[in-house]
Design an enzyme around this catalytic site. Structure first.
Site, mmCIF file in Angstrom:
data_model
loop_
_atom_site.group_PDB
_atom_site.id
_atom_site.type_symbol
_atom_site.label_atom_id
_atom_site.label_comp_id
_atom_site.label_asym_id
_atom_site.label_seq_id
_atom_site.Cartn_x
_atom_site.Cartn_y
_atom_site.Cartn_z
ATOM 1 N N PRO A 82 0.796 -1.233 0.000
ATOM 2 C CA PRO A 82 0.000 0.000 0.000
ATOM 3 C C PRO A 82 0.828 1.283 0.000
ATOM 4 O O PRO A 82 1.824 1.408 0.716
ATOM 5 C CB PRO A 82 -0.830 -0.130 1.274
ATOM 6 C CG PRO A 82 -0.991 -1.607 1.453
ATOM 7 C CD PRO A 82 0.310 -2.202 1.004
ATOM 8 N N CYS A 83 0.359 2.244 -0.810
ATOM 9 C CA CYS A 83 1.078 3.511 -1.007
ATOM 10 C C CYS A 83 0.699 4.633 -0.037
ATOM 11 O O CYS A 83 1.531 5.514 0.230
ATOM 12 C CB CYS A 83 0.850 4.012 -2.430
ATOM 13 S SG CYS A 83 1.404 2.861 -3.700
ATOM 14 N N PRO A 84 -0.561 4.694 0.483
ATOM 15 C CA PRO A 84 -0.952 5.849 1.288
ATOM 16 C C PRO A 84 -0.002 6.197 2.442
ATOM 17 O O PRO A 84 0.160 7.381 2.752
ATOM 18 C CB PRO A 84 -2.342 5.449 1.807
ATOM 19 C CG PRO A 84 -2.893 4.593 0.721
ATOM 20 C CD PRO A 84 -1.712 3.786 0.237
ATOM 21 N N PRO A 85 0.652 5.221 3.106
ATOM 22 C CA PRO A 85 1.551 5.621 4.201
ATOM 23 C C PRO A 85 2.698 6.535 3.767
ATOM 24 O O PRO A 85 3.273 7.243 4.604
ATOM 25 C CB PRO A 85 2.100 4.278 4.707
ATOM 26 C CG PRO A 85 1.057 3.278 4.339
ATOM 27 C CD PRO A 85 0.523 3.756 3.024
ATOM 28 N N PHE A 86 3.045 6.526 2.464
ATOM 29 C CA PHE A 86 4.207 7.279 1.992
ATOM 30 C C PHE A 86 3.857 8.357 0.970
ATOM 31 O O PHE A 86 4.728 9.102 0.533
ATOM 32 C CB PHE A 86 5.220 6.314 1.360
ATOM 33 C CG PHE A 86 5.534 5.126 2.219
ATOM 34 C CD1 PHE A 86 6.342 5.255 3.340
ATOM 35 C CD2 PHE A 86 5.004 3.875 1.936
ATOM 36 C CE1 PHE A 86 6.618 4.161 4.147
ATOM 37 C CE2 PHE A 86 5.275 2.782 2.731
ATOM 38 C CZ PHE A 86 6.089 2.922 3.849
#
Length: 419
Positions: A82-86
């Site tokens: 998943p991309c949202p954390p970064f």
């Protein structure tokens, strides 16, 4: 070859590219039911775990894919975690985001013992905010006996008509890594949006298709799939919408069909999901694919995918290294990760601010050191004590989820009956 295990497989962009590079999927894991159905529709012969969180042992057990159990070694462990954390567009919570699976994925390496690892994410992970996180990942691979390297890859370098930078991590056992070469960009310019979409835009007989295609004479901004936490399907934030408008595209939504013969537009037509998929790298020749789900779900599957041509280029480079088809590469050690993290990591005890300034050796001021410490505190426990000579700091535990049974992540991903 023994094949690939892919976590967070999404709708199959990376999977399709790896297949074309010569890898066979031993297992694919995906959380979203529609994306799972898309994988099943296109590759019914692949083994798919039931839809669910890749870190849930009820979905799959990494230890079952170790060489001791299989009798052979998995070639590649891959995933687009998943991309949202970064993401620069998000809160950039990193390890504090319940969706962060990057560190957990790294920890599966000594369990599965693959010949190679491929993990990709957004460009935000390459920024100074996550320098300590990146260095921690490299350190872990070194402890596992692997060599690892980060690289920012642009999809447009591989024939995809879109900017789309992706931050890629490759790790391999040393005897393979010495033969690994990052794929070279294509010597030709990527096609324009107009060239790629001209036929589809005129599919319903729109009279303005040729003129539109001539004016859509550059590549697209990054397709943004978005999060299920936010709204419906559109092509990105305000800046992206302005870039789309210059190409003659209304980016405030996704169309159900191509324009009709006499349709008129103030800005331009909206794209259909089929058009978005073309810009993401799928086509009717080399990368054929069908998507399952309603319009918004399909758009998100496409928008969040890793472009198949980029995955294929990386897959071919990895496969060549595993087969040792290439000469050993000459590479320099990785630099540019957090110097304050490295000092605290190596010292293991409390270090004064003045010592951090002196040992960093990069002309960092005390204020600069405090900025670095502020970033590190978002992903690591940082202890501090007051001494006669000033405040001293010590590096504590990594905050990210790596499989801890008591981690807050479980409250988010467990089914309601188990909470």
């Amino acid at each position: 070859m023994a094949g690939v295990i892919e976590i967070c497989a999404g709708a199959g962009g990376q999977a399709l590219g790896l297949e074309r590079a010569g890898f066979e999927h031993e297992l694919a894991i995906e959380l979203n039911p529609d994306a799972h159905a898309t994988l099943q529709k296109n590759r019914p012969h692949w083994k798919l775990a039931k839809p669910g969180d890749a870190a849930n042992p009820a979905i799959w057990k990494p230890a079952e894919y170790s060489p001791d159990v299989l009798g052979d070694q998995i070639d590649l462990f891959a995933g687009g975690v998943p991309c949202p954390p970064f993401s620069i567009a998000g809160k950039r919570l990193g390890s504090a985001d319940e969706r962060d699976l990057f560190a957990w994925a790294v920890e599966q390496t000594p369990v599965i013992v693959p010949r190679a690892v491929l993990l990709e994410n957004v460009r935000g992970l390459s920024t100074p905010r996550f320098a300590g996180y990146r260095q921690f990942v490299l350190d872990r691979f070194q402890e596992f006996g692997y060599c690892a390297e980060w690289r920012l890859i642009h999809a447009s370098d591989f024939g995809v008509p879109q900017v789309r930078p992706r931050f890629v991590l490759i790790a391999m056992l040393p005897n393979y890594f010495q033969h690994f070469h990052w794929p070279e960009p294509s010597p030709t310019e990527p096609p324009t949006v107009g060239k790629v979409l001209r036929k589809l835009m005129g599919g319903e007989g729109w009279k303005g298709a040729e003129e539109w295609a001539a004016n859509a004479n550059s590549i697209a901004p990054t397709i943004v799939g978005g999060s299920t936490k936010h709204g419906g399907a559109d092509l990105g934030p305000t800046g992206a919408k302005r870039a789309w408008a210059k190409l003659g595209v209304d980016a405030h939504g996704v169309a159900d069909r191509a324009p009709l013969p006499d349709d008129k537009f103030e800005v331009g037509p909206r794209l259909t999901n089929e058009m978005v998929a073309r810009i993401q790298g799928w086509d009717d020749e080399n990368y054929q694919w069908k998507f399952v789900g309603k319009k918004t779900s399909t758009y998100r599957q496409i928008g969040n995918a890793f472009p198949p041509p980029v995955a294929e280029a990386l897959g071919r480079a990895i496969r060549s290294a595993i087969l040792r088809e290439t000469l050993p590469a000459v590479r320099s050690p990785e630099t540019g990760h957090d110097p304050i993290y490295r000092i605290l990591r190596d010292r293991r005890d409390f270090v004064l601010t003045s010592e951090l300034v002196e040992q960093a050796g990069l002309e960092l001021s005390q204020a600069d050191v405090l900025v670095h410490l502020g970033r590190l505190q978002k992903d690591f426990e940082i202890e501090e004590i007051e001494t006669a000579h000033g405040i001293a700091y010590r590096l504590g535990a990594f905050r990210a989820f790596v499989g801890q049974g008591e981690h807050p992540r479980h409250a988010h991903f467990s089914p309601p009956s188990a909470r």
